[in-house]
Design a protein around this motif. Structure first.
Motif, PDB file in Angstrom:
ATOM      1  N   GLN A  50      -2.191   7.290  -8.246  1.00  0.00           N
ATOM      2  CA  GLN A  50      -1.780   6.322  -7.220  1.00  0.00           C
ATOM      3  C   GLN A  50      -3.002   5.766  -6.494  1.00  0.00           C
ATOM      4  OE1 GLN A  50       1.749   7.131  -4.798  1.00  0.00           O
ATOM      5  NE2 GLN A  50       0.469   6.902  -2.999  1.00  0.00           N
ATOM      6  N   PHE A  51      -3.956   6.638  -6.243  1.00  0.00           N
ATOM      7  CA  PHE A  51      -5.176   6.217  -5.565  1.00  0.00           C
ATOM      8  C   PHE A  51      -5.943   5.204  -6.418  1.00  0.00           C
ATOM      9  CE2 PHE A  51      -9.627   6.871  -4.239  1.00  0.00           C
ATOM     10  CZ  PHE A  51      -9.490   6.621  -2.889  1.00  0.00           C
ATOM     11  N   ASN A 102     -14.931  -7.873  -7.899  1.00  0.00           N
ATOM     12  CA  ASN A 102     -14.248  -9.170  -8.061  1.00  0.00           C
ATOM     13  C   ASN A 102     -15.031 -10.265  -8.796  1.00  0.00           C
ATOM     14  OD1 ASN A 102     -11.719  -8.489  -6.790  1.00  0.00           O
ATOM     15  ND2 ASN A 102     -12.835  -8.424  -4.870  1.00  0.00           N
ATOM     16  N   ASP A 135      -6.628   4.949   2.567  1.00  0.00           N
ATOM     17  CA  ASP A 135      -7.915   5.159   3.236  1.00  0.00           C
ATOM     18  C   ASP A 135      -8.544   3.792   3.481  1.00  0.00           C
ATOM     19  OD1 ASP A 135      -8.780   4.300   0.786  1.00  0.00           O
ATOM     20  OD2 ASP A 135      -9.784   6.159   0.239  1.00  0.00           O
ATOM     21  N   VAL A 158      -8.771  -7.863   1.074  1.00  0.00           N
ATOM     22  CA  VAL A 158      -9.591  -8.823   0.329  1.00  0.00           C
ATOM     23  C   VAL A 158      -8.690  -9.597  -0.626  1.00  0.00           C
ATOM     24  CG1 VAL A 158     -11.367  -9.041  -1.478  1.00  0.00           C
ATOM     25  CG2 VAL A 158     -11.785  -7.561   0.497  1.00  0.00           C
ATOM     26  N   GLN A 159      -7.806  -8.896  -1.301  1.00  0.00           N
ATOM     27  CA  GLN A 159      -6.928  -9.534  -2.287  1.00  0.00           C
ATOM     28  C   GLN A 159      -6.036 -10.613  -1.689  1.00  0.00           C
ATOM     29  OE1 GLN A 159      -5.024  -6.183  -4.166  1.00  0.00           O
ATOM     30  NE2 GLN A 159      -6.995  -5.675  -5.042  1.00  0.00           N
ATOM     31  N   GLN A 166      -4.669   1.617  -6.653  1.00  0.00           N
ATOM     32  CA  GLN A 166      -4.688   0.838  -5.408  1.00  0.00           C
ATOM     33  C   GLN A 166      -6.072   0.302  -5.090  1.00  0.00           C
ATOM     34  OE1 GLN A 166      -1.550   1.443  -2.525  1.00  0.00           O
ATOM     35  NE2 GLN A 166      -1.998   3.600  -2.741  1.00  0.00           N
ATOM     36  N   ARG A 167      -7.058   0.736  -5.872  1.00  0.00           N
ATOM     37  CA  ARG A 167      -8.412   0.262  -5.611  1.00  0.00           C
ATOM     38  C   ARG A 167      -8.687  -0.951  -6.471  1.00  0.00           C
ATOM     39  NH1 ARG A 167     -12.229   5.220  -6.420  1.00  0.00           N
ATOM     40  NH2 ARG A 167     -13.623   4.292  -4.907  1.00  0.00           N
ATOM     41  N   GLY A 168      -8.369  -2.116  -5.957  1.00  0.00           N
ATOM     42  CA  GLY A 168      -8.742  -3.345  -6.651  1.00  0.00           C
ATOM     43  C   GLY A 168      -7.643  -4.023  -7.448  1.00  0.00           C
ATOM     44  N   ALA A 174      -9.653  -3.223   0.208  1.00  0.00           N
ATOM     45  CA  ALA A 174      -9.409  -3.880  -1.085  1.00  0.00           C
ATOM     46  C   ALA A 174      -8.168  -4.766  -1.022  1.00  0.00           C
ATOM     47  CB  ALA A 174      -9.259  -2.839  -2.181  1.00  0.00           C
ATOM     48  N   LYS A 175      -7.117  -4.257  -0.413  1.00  0.00           N
ATOM     49  CA  LYS A 175      -5.870  -5.031  -0.345  1.00  0.00           C
ATOM     50  C   LYS A 175      -6.032  -6.254   0.551  1.00  0.00           C
ATOM     51  CE  LYS A 175      -3.130  -2.510  -2.934  1.00  0.00           C
ATOM     52  NZ  LYS A 175      -2.471  -3.053  -4.135  1.00  0.00           N
ATOM     53  N   ILE A 224       0.858  -1.188   0.000  1.00  0.00           N
ATOM     54  CA  ILE A 224       0.000   0.000   0.000  1.00  0.00           C
ATOM     55  C   ILE A 224       0.891   1.233   0.000  1.00  0.00           C
ATOM     56  CG2 ILE A 224      -1.649   1.355   1.361  1.00  0.00           C
ATOM     57  CD1 ILE A 224      -2.725  -1.371   2.433  1.00  0.00           C
ATOM     58  N   MET A 225       0.573   2.155  -0.931  1.00  0.00           N
ATOM     59  CA  MET A 225       1.318   3.412  -0.970  1.00  0.00           C
ATOM     60  C   MET A 225       0.527   4.467  -0.206  1.00  0.00           C
ATOM     61  SD  MET A 225       2.380   3.328  -5.005  1.00  0.00           S
ATOM     62  CE  MET A 225       1.077   2.273  -5.650  1.00  0.00           C
ATOM     63  N   LYS A 226       1.161   5.092   0.776  1.00  0.00           N
ATOM     64  CA  LYS A 226       0.489   6.145   1.533  1.00  0.00           C
ATOM     65  C   LYS A 226       0.321   7.372   0.654  1.00  0.00           C
ATOM     66  CE  LYS A 226       2.312   4.821   6.076  1.00  0.00           C
ATOM     67  NZ  LYS A 226       3.415   5.042   7.015  1.00  0.00           N
ATOM     68  N   PRO A 227      -0.709   8.179   0.808  1.00  0.00           N
ATOM     69  CA  PRO A 227      -1.741   8.022   1.839  1.00  0.00           C
ATOM     70  C   PRO A 227      -2.752   6.934   1.485  1.00  0.00           C
ATOM     71  CG  PRO A 227      -2.223   9.933   0.462  1.00  0.00           C
ATOM     72  CD  PRO A 227      -0.926   9.378  -0.022  1.00  0.00           C
ATOM     73  N   GLU A 274     -10.953   2.287   2.045  1.00  0.00           N
ATOM     74  CA  GLU A 274     -11.215   1.529   0.824  1.00  0.00           C
ATOM     75  C   GLU A 274      -9.992   0.765   0.336  1.00  0.00           C
ATOM     76  OE1 GLU A 274     -12.695   3.765  -2.506  1.00  0.00           O
ATOM     77  OE2 GLU A 274     -14.731   3.519  -1.754  1.00  0.00           O
ATOM     78  N   ILE A 275      -8.851   1.426   0.380  1.00  0.00           N
ATOM     79  CA  ILE A 275      -7.627   0.785  -0.095  1.00  0.00           C
ATOM     80  C   ILE A 275      -7.244  -0.374   0.819  1.00  0.00           C
ATOM     81  CG2 ILE A 275      -5.131   1.123  -0.412  1.00  0.00           C
ATOM     82  CD1 ILE A 275      -5.799   3.931  -1.513  1.00  0.00           C
TER      83      ILE A 275
END
Lengths: 121, 281
Positions: B157-158, B79, A107, A116-117, B161-163, A113-114, A102-105, A109-110
């Motif tokens: 970047q955001f 997913n 939240d 879950v993965q 990272q989502r999914g 999601a991670k 995970i790259m900051k920043p 959701e991220i």
């Protein structure tokens, strides 16, 4: 309930991560650097480690390598969570055995999601 | 906002895009159209509506439609539709299309491209099977603005990272300053074009798989029926349709039926897709 070890030298980040992960039904332990985290793993192995990179005493990468080298450890899932956001760092982390990055920043959701993965949620 | 202005905008949007705007969405109109009014050199939303009424300015009407459509999207969203694509649809198509080696996929509300690119990535992950196939992935959207972003294939970047699993980021993206750009190999697999779901579908041809997720929810019942029935006509008999998690065909049309136990997956009522995929009917 799954146990997550949050490793970060920033108290604020630990607090934010704790709040998000508690909402996702994780039990939380905290460590302030890699050395502290290694000791926490020896006491009580977490299911997952949320790991900062740059920390005093022992950094995240060094911690990860130490954990992965331990045959006596039940290996936890390791998710890096750091401001290092270039491909070189990401590759280094994955090659050293990190499961996600995970790259900051970040939240909620991220993080969700991670997690879950990697099959934690 | 004045009631007659709201009604005018709601009617225009319905005609142009099928988008249903209920009075509880006034705040959305105000928050999205006020910046547009200013950009067009107008002081207020009233002035914008006035200009639309009097001049019927087509460019401005398009801008309004684009501003009001929702374009949230992320890689491998929800997913399941992607797991099913990989686990059920592709193995079935590998057999059923094994001779012609041709596969056509349509993402009907492609937005900024994450959905068609996710499918392209999945194909790429088992490329040894598909390298000599003729595979078309077509992403359409009513908004030309989002399609520009989709074509560029660059994400913040955001967004990455989502999914998107980190292994796939490493494999298929390159970092360019603050953004992440999809490799040309993947970008070339998807064709984007502007398309309004209210127009007729003849120009599109026939598809083996259609993704139409999270767009029907904005339509009224009659429009949903119309769109789904047109989709049935341009889907192969053994083809598959994916709808969003909050959407269904039940009570809207009987040209499709849900595949039992597979959320969001639909097949033609007179088709035989389930048999081919080895799914229980």
């Amino acid at each position: 309930m799954k146990l997550c070890l949050v490793v970060d030298d920033s108290k604020v980040i630990r607090k934010v991560a704790r709040r998000i992960l508690e909402e996702l039904s994780f039990e939380i332990e905290e460590a302030v650097d890699g050395q502290d985290a290694l000791e926490a793993c020896e006491r009580n192995m977490p299911d997952v480690v949320l790991l900062d990179w740059n920390m005093p005493v022992m950094d995240g990468l060094e911690f990860l390598k130490s954990v992965r080298a331990r045959a006596d450890f039940t290996q936890p899932v390791v998710v890096f969570c750091t401001t290092e956001n270039d491909m070189a760092h990401i590759r280094t982390a994955i090659e050293a055995g990190a499961d996600e990055y995970i790259m900051k920043p970040f939240d909620r959701e991220i993080i969700e999601a991670k997690f879950v993965q990697v099959g934690l949620i | 906002m004045r009631t007659e202005d709201f009604e005018f905008l709601a009617k225009t949007l319905k005609e142009r895009s099928g988008l249903m705007l209920t009075p509880d969405k006034v705040y959305l109109l105000e928050s999205r159209l006020t910046p547009l009014a200013r950009k067009s050199g107008l002081d207020t939303l009233e002035a914008l509506v006035q200009k639309l009424r009097v001049h019927g300015d087509q460019g401005l009407i398009r801008d309004v439609t684009e501003a009001m459509t929702t374009n949230e999207s992320f890689f491998f969203r929800d997913n399941t539709p992607f797991d099913l694509f990989k686990g059920k649809v592709l193995p079935a198509m590998e057999k059923a299309r094994g001779t012609r080696k041709r596969l056509r996929i349509w993402c009907a509300a492609a937005s900024t491209g994450q959905e068609p690119y996710s499918l392209a990535i999945l194909l790429r992950e088992s490329w040894f099977k598909w390298r000599d196939w003729n595979i078309e992935i077509i992403g359409t959207d009513i908004s030309t603005q989002v399609l520009e972003k989709a074509k560029a294939g660059t994400y913040s970047q955001f967004e990455v990272q989502r999914g998107l699993p980190i292994q796939l980021l490493i494999k298929y993206f390159a970092q360019e300053g603050d953004v992440w750009r999809l490799n040309d190999d993947i970008r070339k697999m998807v064709t984007f074009r502007s398309f309004n779901l209210l127009d007729n579908f003849f120009s599109l041809g026939t598809f083996d798989v259609i993704y139409c997720r999270n767009v029907l929810i904005y339509f009224d019942q009659a429009t949903k029926t119309l769109v789904l029935e047109r989709m049935a006509k341009c889907l192969a008999k053994d083809g598959t349709l994916f709808l969003g998690a909050a959407e269904t065909v039940l009570g809207i049309t009987d040209v499709f039926r849900p595949v039992r136990g597979q959320r969001g997956m639909y097949v033609g009522s007179d088709g035989d897709a389930e048999k081919i995929m080895g799914l229980n009917q």
